[in-house]
Design an enzyme around this catalytic site. Structure first.
Site, PDB file in Angstrom:
ATOM      1  N   CYS A   1     -10.279  -1.396  14.892  1.00  0.00           N
ATOM      2  CA  CYS A   1     -10.556  -2.759  15.116  1.00  0.00           C
ATOM      3  C   CYS A   1     -10.311  -2.961  16.651  1.00  0.00           C
ATOM      4  O   CYS A   1     -11.255  -4.098  17.036  1.00  0.00           O
ATOM      5  CB  CYS A   1      -9.448  -3.651  14.508  1.00  0.00           C
ATOM      6  SG  CYS A   1      -8.915  -3.188  12.924  1.00  0.00           S
TER       7      CYS A   1
ATOM      8  N   GLU B   1     -14.050 -13.297  -4.754  1.00  0.00           N
ATOM      9  CA  GLU B   1     -12.697 -12.869  -5.463  1.00  0.00           C
ATOM     10  C   GLU B   1     -11.735 -13.259  -4.422  1.00  0.00           C
ATOM     11  O   GLU B   1     -10.442 -13.218  -4.825  1.00  0.00           O
ATOM     12  CB  GLU B   1     -12.662 -11.476  -6.239  1.00  0.00           C
ATOM     13  CG  GLU B   1     -12.941 -10.410  -4.837  1.00  0.00           C
ATOM     14  CD  GLU B   1     -14.867 -10.175  -4.660  1.00  0.00           C
ATOM     15  OE1 GLU B   1     -15.380 -10.966  -4.921  1.00  0.00           O
ATOM     16  OE2 GLU B   1     -14.845  -8.804  -4.907  1.00  0.00           O
TER      17      GLU B   1
ATOM     18  N   GLU C   1     -16.116 -10.806   4.363  1.00  0.00           N
ATOM     19  CA  GLU C   1     -14.897 -10.816   3.452  1.00  0.00           C
ATOM     20  C   GLU C   1     -14.256 -11.958   3.062  1.00  0.00           C
ATOM     21  O   GLU C   1     -13.962 -12.157   1.828  1.00  0.00           O
ATOM     22  CB  GLU C   1     -13.921  -9.625   4.133  1.00  0.00           C
ATOM     23  CG  GLU C   1     -12.625  -9.431   3.272  1.00  0.00           C
ATOM     24  CD  GLU C   1     -11.335  -8.793   4.047  1.00  0.00           C
ATOM     25  OE1 GLU C   1     -10.968  -7.561   3.801  1.00  0.00           O
ATOM     26  OE2 GLU C   1     -11.109  -9.456   4.899  1.00  0.00           O
TER      27      GLU C   1
ATOM     28  N   GLU D   1       1.968   1.738  -3.319  1.00  0.00           N
ATOM     29  CA  GLU D   1       0.954   2.283  -4.067  1.00  0.00           C
ATOM     30  C   GLU D   1       0.873   3.748  -3.973  1.00  0.00           C
ATOM     31  O   GLU D   1       0.508   4.497  -4.932  1.00  0.00           O
ATOM     32  CB  GLU D   1      -0.353   1.321  -3.794  1.00  0.00           C
ATOM     33  CG  GLU D   1      -1.505   1.425  -4.855  1.00  0.00           C
ATOM     34  CD  GLU D   1      -2.820   0.967  -4.516  1.00  0.00           C
ATOM     35  OE1 GLU D   1      -2.843   0.078  -3.199  1.00  0.00           O
ATOM     36  OE2 GLU D   1      -3.846   1.415  -4.957  1.00  0.00           O
TER      37      GLU D   1
ATOM     38  N   LYS E   1     -15.416  -9.405   8.824  1.00  0.00           N
ATOM     39  CA  LYS E   1     -14.291 -10.344   8.062  1.00  0.00           C
ATOM     40  C   LYS E   1     -14.936 -11.534   7.673  1.00  0.00           C
ATOM     41  O   LYS E   1     -14.501 -12.386   6.772  1.00  0.00           O
ATOM     42  CB  LYS E   1     -13.422 -10.417   9.113  1.00  0.00           C
ATOM     43  CG  LYS E   1     -12.304  -9.190   9.379  1.00  0.00           C
ATOM     44  CD  LYS E   1     -11.193  -9.178   8.273  1.00  0.00           C
ATOM     45  CE  LYS E   1     -10.538  -7.747   8.393  1.00  0.00           C
ATOM     46  NZ  LYS E   1      -9.923  -7.525   7.253  1.00  0.00           N
TER      47      LYS E   1
ATOM     48  N   CYS F   1      -8.236  -1.911   4.098  1.00  0.00           N
ATOM     49  CA  CYS F   1      -7.975  -3.140   5.298  1.00  0.00           C
ATOM     50  C   CYS F   1      -9.402  -3.426   5.738  1.00  0.00           C
ATOM     51  O   CYS F   1      -9.524  -4.570   6.275  1.00  0.00           O
ATOM     52  CB  CYS F   1      -7.134  -2.624   6.222  1.00  0.00           C
ATOM     53  SG  CYS F   1      -5.530  -1.952   5.497  1.00  0.00           S
TER      54      CYS F   1
ATOM     55  N   GLU G   1       0.836  -1.268  -0.176  1.00  0.00           N
ATOM     56  CA  GLU G   1      -0.090   0.037  -0.027  1.00  0.00           C
ATOM     57  C   GLU G   1       0.929   1.390  -0.077  1.00  0.00           C
ATOM     58  O   GLU G   1       0.669   2.292  -0.579  1.00  0.00           O
ATOM     59  CB  GLU G   1      -1.091  -0.087   1.405  1.00  0.00           C
ATOM     60  CG  GLU G   1      -1.889   0.835   1.106  1.00  0.00           C
ATOM     61  CD  GLU G   1      -3.135   0.607   2.168  1.00  0.00           C
ATOM     62  OE1 GLU G   1      -3.869  -0.353   2.129  1.00  0.00           O
ATOM     63  OE2 GLU G   1      -3.325   1.350   3.145  1.00  0.00           O
TER      64      GLU G   1
ATOM     65  N   SER H   1      -7.254   1.767  -1.885  1.00  0.00           N
ATOM     66  CA  SER H   1      -6.305   0.914  -2.547  1.00  0.00           C
ATOM     67  C   SER H   1      -6.635  -0.112  -2.748  1.00  0.00           C
ATOM     68  O   SER H   1      -7.503  -1.001  -2.456  1.00  0.00           O
ATOM     69  CB  SER H   1      -5.466   0.874  -1.250  1.00  0.00           C
ATOM     70  OG  SER H   1      -4.579  -0.210  -1.345  1.00  0.00           O
TER      71      SER H   1
END
Lengths: 151, 572
Positions: B503, B365, B360, B281, B357, B298, B278, B318
């Protein structure tokens, strides 16, 4: 039709009740569908949950198709102790439907409402915009035949 | 100041103090249910009812400010009777099959009934059993247990700005749900799980995946590995009866070994890897004129919000996968090959502070081979606590064990991913040194730390002043997203975490998370960082070796294949 009404109101949560009232009054069978909830939510930038919350809170709003005349019987305590049960029973017999239903000829829908602010004239009911007080079975019969006759 | 009497004791408090807070200051406990620290005062449940001398009706302590000369009784027979009646009424409309409930022995309603000494209910049950919402991979809603306290509605609407949960109908027919009682997944729910975190009963919980993990652990053919998120080591202690802010890293590793995991790894490792990808990037976007501001990716709750409500700013995200998914992808490729394990025999579990999560990890994908999931199961901190208790592990007596190699060598930069501002700080430590080509004089970026809603900083990157911002909680994130959408964002880089505090305050964290608890977990997080020898991601020798041996360099083709992804407009 809904689109025209939406355009008249600012795109803000505060317009929600006005839009619902205005639209339901002009819509045939006066009820709000899921698709309309979605459309209103999108326009105002609120969630569908928010719109559903308001629609389900107020007895003014319905999610079921309704008849030409909407009869709302008060279900709060002062009316209850003054005999709203008899009023409801009379209405159900006269119209041959149960509370929450619409007559086959789609002329009448029978609903509960919360307090109409006419506790001094309990039991009370409302038909469309008009409130009737100090009801008893005979008075109810007279009112209904008037509505049947006129229309 | 105002002078009052509580239970015949003189108390002096500031004007405007509520009866509840005044009593708390004197160590007088008034029970509450709908009240939750840091949330709005609702006075829905009436449990905190108290008696004021000379006043006819009882009042709620949570919402009534004190007046000079007020004489309050918090425990008179009249008050106790009222509380009993209220609780019995709630129980009459509640699925009180307590032994078959996730929150048995940890339920606020049960505790209340117990302290009030309710041994029978004078009211007949009026409960009509409704269908459960198990339609999504993250959160289960059981309407039969709801006591209509309204905490979830408050946190969903006011803290997160999402408003998927609302009250429907009115009076005794009122219930709480997404539109007209349908599924969470019928609306734009981000699965942040803050509702589950504040629910006093078990009406909203994470989807329980512990059985899935027990079965994998029991399967001899499976090589089962686990990764643990940075925020879990500073909160799991609370599940085990320790004080908020306890750091339990080594005992947690020992507990996971006892549960039977073949290897115990650290998500901090792929947090370091995220910083390399990141960070590069960001440098690439700044120097090559790419889309700015770049926003962190994230956090899966945040990604859900963008995909649902802000598709216009998807290109600002990102392209990096989250550390959880980078770990999964590396495990099923690099690690499987290195250890000579068939990817289909490898079962990857992650322990996360988060309910989103779970969603996710189930995204299609997130699969290196295009067929199987990279992360096979996701457990919340609470679920890990449950497994440790099920196993009968005496947590305090465990020996201290370090994470396994190779994904156990980590830096302090990876560790601070768990707190709001942490990803930003970790990225700045690396990006500044790479761009400015000299070591930072001070590693701590204090301006991006702490519980303030939106934090800003200005950093010098190669002589260029760059503004950055950090937001936590989705209502604050939406403010920054609105700016980006309107093209008026003054920032080059933005960090977003869905949950208040980051978190460490995640929807899957131990119950009773308040701002005071968040502060403790944040303090512990920075303690973990400052105790480490390695504090910059790019100095992690295992990360360096991973690039040498496998990925070649940040943003390489293989990195793009394994560690980056695409987001798209959609409904969850």
């Amino acid at each position: 039709m809904l689109e025209d009404i939406l355009k008249k109101h600012p795109q803000h949560e505060d317009s929600l009740i006005e839009i619902l009232l205005e639209y339901q009054n002009v819509k045939t069978k006066r009820y709000i569908t899921d698709e309309e909830v979605e459309q209103i939510a999108k326009y105002l930038g609120v969630t569908e949950s928010k719109v559903c919350s308001v629609v389900s809170f107020y007895t003014f709003f319905s999610t079921e198709p309704r008849g030409k005349h909407i009869i709302q019987v008060c279900k709060d305590v002062p009316c209850y102790v003054n005999g709203s049960g008899n009023v409801l029973k009379t209405l159900e017999q006269l119209l041959n439907i149960r509370i929450g239903e619409t007559t086959k000829d789609e002329k009448f829908t029978l609903e509960y409402t919360s307090c109409l602010g006419n506790c001094d004239g309990a039991p009370a009911m409302r038909i469309d915009g008009k409130t009737f007080t100090n009801l008893n079975p005979n008075k109810v019969k007279a009112i209904i035949s008037e509505y049947r006759g006129v229309n | 100041m105002v002078n009052i009497k509580i239970n015949n004791t003189n108390v002096t408090v500031e004007e405007g103090t509520t009866i509840l807070d005044a009593a708390k200051a004197k160590n007088i406990k008034i029970p509450t249910l709908c009240y939750y620290p840091d949330l709005d005062i609702k006075s829905d449940c009436r449990i905190c009812t108290v008696e004021i001398t000379g006043q006819k009706g009882l009042v709620t302590a949570c919402s009534t400010p004190v007046r000079d000369g007020m004489e309050i009784k918090t425990n008179s027979p009249r008050v106790l009777n009222a509380r009993k009646t209220i609780t019995e009424l709630m129980l009459a409309n509640h699925d009180a099959n307590c032994t078959a409930c996730e929150k048995n022995m940890n339920c606020e309603l049960q505790t209340l009934a117990n302290t009030l000494g309710i041994d029978e209910n004078r009211f007949e049950s009026v409960l009509e059993m409704q269908e459960l919402d198990t339609a999504n991979t993250s959160i289960t809603r059981n309407p039969n247990r709801c006591i209509k306290c309204g905490r979830c509605v408050d946190v969903c609407k006011n803290v997160q700005g999402i408003n998927v949960l609302e009250s429907m109908n009115r009076s005794h027919e009122m219930f709480i749900s997404p539109k007209y009682g349908r599924y969470l997944s019928d609306e734009d729910c981000t699965f942040c799980g803050q509702c589950s975190s504040v629910c006093p009963v078990a009406s909203i919980t994470e989807k329980d995946d512990t059985d899935l993990v027990w079965n994998a652990l029991d399967d001899d053919k499976k090589h089962v590995i686990v990764q643990v998120a940075p925020a879990v080591r500073v909160s799991l202690g609370e599940e085990m009866g320790q004080k908020p802010g306890s750091i339990v890293t080594t005992k947690m590793v020992a507990a996971l070994k006892q549960l039977g995991f073949d290897r115990v790894f650290d998500t901090d490792f792929t947090a370091d890897l995220t910083i390399l990808e990141e960070g590069n990037e960001l440098i690439h976007r700044i120097t090559e004129g790419g889309k700015l501001p770049m926003i962190t990716s994230c956090c899966p709750g945040w990604i859900n919000l963008v995909e649902q409500q802000y598709p216009e700013i998807i290109d600002n995200l990102s392209s990096c996968k989250s550390p959880q998914q980078m770990f999964g992808a590396l495990a099923k490729t690099y690690y499987a090959k290195k250890e000579n394990i068939k990817p289909e025999d490898l079962f990857v579990v992650s322990i996360m502070p988060c309910t989103a999560k779970k969603y996710e990890a189930a995204r299609e994908e997130m699969s290196a081979d295009g067929k199987n999931r990279d992360v096979d199961a996701v457990l919340t901190t609470r679920e890990l606590g449950k497994m440790v208790r099920q196993m009968g592990i005496n947590f305090d007596q465990l020996e201290e064990i370090e994470f396994d190699d190779p994904f156990g060598i980590t830096s302090g930069a990876g560790a601070i991913f768990g707190a709001t501002g942490g990803v930003m700080e970790a990225a700045l430590r690396t990006v500044s040194e790479v761009v400015n080509e000299k070591p930072l004089e001070k590693l701590e970026f204090e301006s991006v730390r702490g519980l303030e809603g939106i934090k800003e900083a200005e950093v010098d990157l190669g002589g260029q002043k760059v503004k950055v911002a950090v937001a936590h909680s989705l209502s604050k994130a939406k403010q920054l997203a609105d700016q980006v959408k309107a093209g008026t964002s003054p920032y080059a880089f933005i960090e977003v975490m869905t949950c208040p505090g980051g978190c460490i305050g995640g929807g899957g964290q131990p119950y009773n998370t308040t701002n005071a608890v968040r502060e403790e977990r944040i303090r512990a997080t920075y303690q973990v960082d400052s105790d480490m020898k390695l504090r910059k991601s790019h100095e992690n020798p295992v990360i360096q070796k991973l690039y040498e041996d496998y990925l070649t360099k940040p943003l390489s083709d293989l990195s793009h294949d394994l560690l980056h992804t695409h987001y798209h407009k959609r409904r969850t």
